[in-house]
Design a protein around this motif. Structure first.
Motif, PDB file in Angstrom:
ATOM      1  N   GLN A 134      -3.739   0.756  20.943  1.00  0.00           N
ATOM      2  CA  GLN A 134      -3.480   0.438  19.544  1.00  0.00           C
ATOM      3  C   GLN A 134      -4.805   0.305  18.805  1.00  0.00           C
ATOM      4  OE1 GLN A 134      -0.258  -2.301  18.854  1.00  0.00           O
ATOM      5  NE2 GLN A 134      -1.345  -3.328  17.189  1.00  0.00           N
ATOM      6  N   PRO A 135      -4.955   0.947  17.643  1.00  0.00           N
ATOM      7  CA  PRO A 135      -6.233   0.882  16.918  1.00  0.00           C
ATOM      8  C   PRO A 135      -6.568  -0.536  16.467  1.00  0.00           C
ATOM      9  CG  PRO A 135      -4.830   2.652  16.071  1.00  0.00           C
ATOM     10  CD  PRO A 135      -3.974   1.815  16.981  1.00  0.00           C
ATOM     11  N   ARG A 136      -7.854  -0.786  16.306  1.00  0.00           N
ATOM     12  CA  ARG A 136      -8.306  -2.048  15.734  1.00  0.00           C
ATOM     13  C   ARG A 136      -7.608  -2.267  14.400  1.00  0.00           C
ATOM     14  NH1 ARG A 136     -12.572  -3.061  12.100  1.00  0.00           N
ATOM     15  NH2 ARG A 136     -13.327  -0.916  12.352  1.00  0.00           N
ATOM     16  N   ASN A 137      -7.074  -3.468  14.218  1.00  0.00           N
ATOM     17  CA  ASN A 137      -6.288  -3.727  13.024  1.00  0.00           C
ATOM     18  C   ASN A 137      -7.189  -3.916  11.815  1.00  0.00           C
ATOM     19  OD1 ASN A 137      -4.329  -6.077  11.431  1.00  0.00           O
ATOM     20  ND2 ASN A 137      -3.479  -4.114  12.042  1.00  0.00           N
ATOM     21  N   ARG A 138      -6.862  -3.193  10.735  1.00  0.00           N
ATOM     22  CA  ARG A 138      -7.638  -3.251   9.490  1.00  0.00           C
ATOM     23  C   ARG A 138      -6.669  -3.306   8.304  1.00  0.00           C
ATOM     24  NH1 ARG A 138     -10.034   0.828   7.877  1.00  0.00           N
ATOM     25  NH2 ARG A 138     -11.873  -0.138   6.914  1.00  0.00           N
ATOM     26  N   PRO A 139      -6.125  -4.449   7.982  1.00  0.00           N
ATOM     27  CA  PRO A 139      -5.184  -4.548   6.854  1.00  0.00           C
ATOM     28  C   PRO A 139      -5.938  -4.561   5.526  1.00  0.00           C
ATOM     29  CG  PRO A 139      -5.532  -6.707   7.805  1.00  0.00           C
ATOM     30  CD  PRO A 139      -6.329  -5.738   8.655  1.00  0.00           C
ATOM     31  N   VAL A 140      -6.444  -3.404   5.137  1.00  0.00           N
ATOM     32  CA  VAL A 140      -7.382  -3.336   4.016  1.00  0.00           C
ATOM     33  C   VAL A 140      -6.735  -3.758   2.703  1.00  0.00           C
ATOM     34  CG1 VAL A 140      -8.950  -1.842   2.734  1.00  0.00           C
ATOM     35  CG2 VAL A 140      -8.684  -1.538   5.203  1.00  0.00           C
ATOM     36  N   ALA A 141      -5.482  -3.351   2.485  1.00  0.00           N
ATOM     37  CA  ALA A 141      -4.830  -3.712   1.218  1.00  0.00           C
ATOM     38  C   ALA A 141      -4.723  -5.223   1.068  1.00  0.00           C
ATOM     39  CB  ALA A 141      -3.447  -3.066   1.152  1.00  0.00           C
ATOM     40  N   LEU A 142      -4.302  -5.905   2.124  1.00  0.00           N
ATOM     41  CA  LEU A 142      -4.213  -7.363   2.102  1.00  0.00           C
ATOM     42  C   LEU A 142      -5.607  -7.971   1.968  1.00  0.00           C
ATOM     43  CD1 LEU A 142      -2.020  -9.783   4.018  1.00  0.00           C
ATOM     44  CD2 LEU A 142      -4.480  -9.960   4.404  1.00  0.00           C
ATOM     45  N   ALA A 143      -6.563  -7.438   2.724  1.00  0.00           N
ATOM     46  CA  ALA A 143      -7.916  -7.992   2.695  1.00  0.00           C
ATOM     47  C   ALA A 143      -8.527  -7.866   1.307  1.00  0.00           C
ATOM     48  CB  ALA A 143      -8.788  -7.273   3.724  1.00  0.00           C
ATOM     49  N   ARG A 144      -8.313  -6.723   0.661  1.00  0.00           N
ATOM     50  CA  ARG A 144      -8.878  -6.535  -0.670  1.00  0.00           C
ATOM     51  C   ARG A 144      -8.377  -7.604  -1.653  1.00  0.00           C
ATOM     52  NH1 ARG A 144      -7.465  -1.755  -1.263  1.00  0.00           N
ATOM     53  NH2 ARG A 144      -9.419  -0.698  -0.771  1.00  0.00           N
ATOM     54  N   GLU A 145      -7.070  -7.900  -1.588  1.00  0.00           N
ATOM     55  CA  GLU A 145      -6.523  -8.873  -2.530  1.00  0.00           C
ATOM     56  C   GLU A 145      -7.055 -10.269  -2.264  1.00  0.00           C
ATOM     57  OE1 GLU A 145      -4.442  -9.723  -5.953  1.00  0.00           O
ATOM     58  OE2 GLU A 145      -4.985  -7.812  -5.043  1.00  0.00           O
ATOM     59  N   PHE A 146      -7.182 -10.640  -0.986  1.00  0.00           N
ATOM     60  CA  PHE A 146      -7.699 -11.975  -0.687  1.00  0.00           C
ATOM     61  C   PHE A 146      -9.198 -12.078  -0.976  1.00  0.00           C
ATOM     62  CE2 PHE A 146      -3.664 -12.850   1.354  1.00  0.00           C
ATOM     63  CZ  PHE A 146      -3.522 -14.212   1.145  1.00  0.00           C
ATOM     64  N   VAL A 147      -9.955 -11.024  -0.716  1.00  0.00           N
ATOM     65  CA  VAL A 147     -11.378 -11.051  -1.050  1.00  0.00           C
ATOM     66  C   VAL A 147     -11.556 -11.181  -2.561  1.00  0.00           C
ATOM     67  CG1 VAL A 147     -13.521  -9.696  -1.064  1.00  0.00           C
ATOM     68  CG2 VAL A 147     -12.157  -9.847   1.027  1.00  0.00           C
ATOM     69  N   ARG A 148     -10.706 -10.512  -3.332  1.00  0.00           N
ATOM     70  CA  ARG A 148     -10.738 -10.672  -4.794  1.00  0.00           C
ATOM     71  C   ARG A 148     -10.633 -12.136  -5.187  1.00  0.00           C
ATOM     72  NH1 ARG A 148      -6.153  -8.847  -7.675  1.00  0.00           N
ATOM     73  NH2 ARG A 148      -7.373  -9.151  -9.563  1.00  0.00           N
ATOM     74  N   HIS A 149      -9.854 -12.881  -4.423  1.00  0.00           N
ATOM     75  CA  HIS A 149      -9.646 -14.294  -4.732  1.00  0.00           C
ATOM     76  C   HIS A 149     -10.600 -15.202  -3.963  1.00  0.00           C
ATOM     77  CE1 HIS A 149      -5.948 -12.461  -6.252  1.00  0.00           C
ATOM     78  NE2 HIS A 149      -5.890 -13.495  -7.065  1.00  0.00           N
ATOM     79  N   GLY A 150     -11.655 -14.630  -3.404  1.00  0.00           N
ATOM     80  CA  GLY A 150     -12.723 -15.421  -2.818  1.00  0.00           C
ATOM     81  C   GLY A 150     -12.538 -15.829  -1.378  1.00  0.00           C
ATOM     82  N   TYR A 151     -11.651 -15.170  -0.644  1.00  0.00           N
ATOM     83  CA  TYR A 151     -11.357 -15.546   0.738  1.00  0.00           C
ATOM     84  C   TYR A 151     -12.127 -14.696   1.752  1.00  0.00           C
ATOM     85  CZ  TYR A 151      -7.229 -18.387  -0.502  1.00  0.00           C
ATOM     86  OH  TYR A 151      -6.377 -19.337  -0.993  1.00  0.00           O
ATOM     87  N   VAL A 152     -12.448 -15.315   2.873  1.00  0.00           N
ATOM     88  CA  VAL A 152     -12.802 -14.581   4.090  1.00  0.00           C
ATOM     89  C   VAL A 152     -11.504 -14.209   4.782  1.00  0.00           C
ATOM     90  CG1 VAL A 152     -13.868 -14.714   6.379  1.00  0.00           C
ATOM     91  CG2 VAL A 152     -14.982 -15.778   4.416  1.00  0.00           C
ATOM     92  N   VAL A 153     -11.392 -12.960   5.191  1.00  0.00           N
ATOM     93  CA  VAL A 153     -10.199 -12.479   5.887  1.00  0.00           C
ATOM     94  C   VAL A 153     -10.588 -12.138   7.316  1.00  0.00           C
ATOM     95  CG1 VAL A 153      -8.347 -10.764   5.905  1.00  0.00           C
ATOM     96  CG2 VAL A 153      -9.317 -11.542   3.720  1.00  0.00           C
ATOM     97  N   VAL A 154      -9.953 -12.802   8.277  1.00  0.00           N
ATOM     98  CA  VAL A 154     -10.304 -12.664   9.698  1.00  0.00           C
ATOM     99  C   VAL A 154      -9.107 -12.091  10.437  1.00  0.00           C
ATOM    100  CG1 VAL A 154     -11.093 -13.877  11.757  1.00  0.00           C
ATOM    101  CG2 VAL A 154     -11.902 -14.598   9.487  1.00  0.00           C
TER     102      VAL A 154
END
Length: 418
Positions: A110-130
């Protein structure tokens, strides 16, 4: 087999043969409520500026790469391959730990998980996404612990990796360990709730849990639905954190009222939770969180939950997005015969492309290789990459969303047949 997770983006390719690829003070719980919003998916293909929370041009910009890095987090005798997305700067930033689902087959493949759409929205709101890949998945060590048909044990085993991730990241100077939330989709949603039932007590900074279409489908186990409902019931006896559950009506994995049964079992023992039935989403509600178009559906509900549990929700950054090419008016979008280089299989593939949702892309090469992709975070990149696997010549975009973007340098003085 564990649950089936929607593959983000699908593609058709090949010129010769067409095939589908396709001190934190805990906030008070928000109550055991199931909301049936009856939403129908809105028009797709919106940019971030069209999603609630208008952007301030004066905000700092985070590049489209979201400062992505891959780190190794120690967990017992192994390490967990973990993707981190973060804003610019030293922080400390609030954190969301996001747990992935499970595809059929070998979990290491299974490829390394990269939920970019979710990460982009949380980074917009100042979050670290792990985003940890759990034991036995992708590049993480060890083997997947399935525990047979014992769903409850499976969830607790997965949750150990979440606990290790929260503990490790809490010590990083750029993480605000008093403002954390744990979330997950599909198998990761089950893992998130299991984490809340036992391991979360060691992390007082975790304020809430978000379950996107969570569960564990085991078709090889007799009565797997009953096992799943029972596991959520057992978790509900011990979870003290508030949780938000998001499920849709046309989920290909959880048929009928199974999600309602899971939620009822969970809240029957006093667990405080809010379940949102967001209605239908495209052709499968199970793909919501992996799809950029899904942000406009889930973010308003997640934002309300984050506010209730004392997490920040103000937009802090502008985040660059993949730029959309301009229409060239080479041909009408629905003119199948205008697509250059492709044979009849390619034209059939283009007709298939035209039937997809509007967040889509079609790519072609001079040698006749072709590919389409729909949904996910960047269908343009997926379409080109899939096409390129079949061609020694460069692949270029022919159509994106609802426009033809092809620029035929050899035919600048005329357009294709309309």
């Amino acid at each position: 087999m564990a649950i089936r997770t929607w593959l983000v983006g699908c593609s058709m390719m090949c010129a010769l043969a067409a095939s589908l690829v396709t001190s934190a003070v805990r906030a008070e719980p928000i109550g055991g409520v199931r909301q049936s919003e009856g939403l129908q998916a809105a028009a797709f293909g919106q940019t971030l500026s069209q999603i609630p929370d208008s952007l301030d041009a004066g905000l700092p910009v985070v590049a489209n790469g979201l400062n992505e890095s891959v780190i190794q987090i120690p967990e017992a005798d192994i390490s967990l391959e973990t993707t981190v997305f973060k804003p610019d700067g030293a922080g400390p930033f609030p954190m969301i730990v996001f747990n992935h689902g499970k595809l059929p087959g070998d979990s290491h493949a299974q490829p390394r998980n990269r939920p970019v759409a979710l990460a982009r929205e949380f980074v917009r709101h100042g979050y670290v996404v792990v985003v940890p890949n759990r034991r036995g998945f992708a590049g993480s060590g060890g083997d997947y612990g399935g525990h047979g048909c014992d769903v409850e044990a499976n969830g607790f085993a997965q949750a150990q990796d979440v606990a290790a991730t929260v503990a490790y990241m809490s010590e990083q100077p750029y993480v605000d360990k008093t403002h954390m939330v744990v979330a997950g989709t599909s198998h990761g949603g089950l893992t998130t709730i299991a984490y809340g039932a036992r391991d979360a007590v060691a992390a007082p900074g975790v304020r809430g849990l978000i379950n996107f279409s969570g569960g564990l489908r085991q078709d090889e186990c007799a009565g797997w639905q009953k096992n799943l409902v029972s596991a959520f019931g057992d978790y509900g006896q011990n979870v003290r954190l508030p949780s938000l559950w998001l499920y849709g009506d046309n989920d290909s994995v959880w048929k009928g009222d199974l999600s309602v049964q899971m939620f009822a079992a969970f809240t029957a023992h006093g667990a405080r939770a809010n379940m949102v039935d967001f209605g239908t989403y495209k052709n499968d509600a199970h793909r919501l969180v992996g799809d950029r178009d899904g942000v406009q559906v889930w973010w308003p509900r997640v934002k309300a939950f984050l506010t209730q549990i004392g997490m920040p929700t103000a937009v802090q950054y502008r985040v660059s997005e993949p730029s959309l090419p301009s229409a060239t008016h080479f041909a009408d979008l629905d003119s199948v015969q205008a697509v250059p280089f492709v044979d009849e299989n390619g034209r059939a593939g283009y007709r298939n492309f035209l039937s997809q949702y509007s967040s889509r892309a079609f790519a072609v090469s001079d040698s006749g290789a072709w590919s389409w992709a729909e949904g996910g975070d960047d269908p343009m990149a997926v379409a080109i990459a899939s096409c390129q696997k079949q061609s020694a010549d460069p692949c270029r975009l022919y159509a994106v969303d609802n426009r033809v973007v092809w620029n035929d340098q050899a035919a600048q003085t005329q357009t294709a047949s309309r």
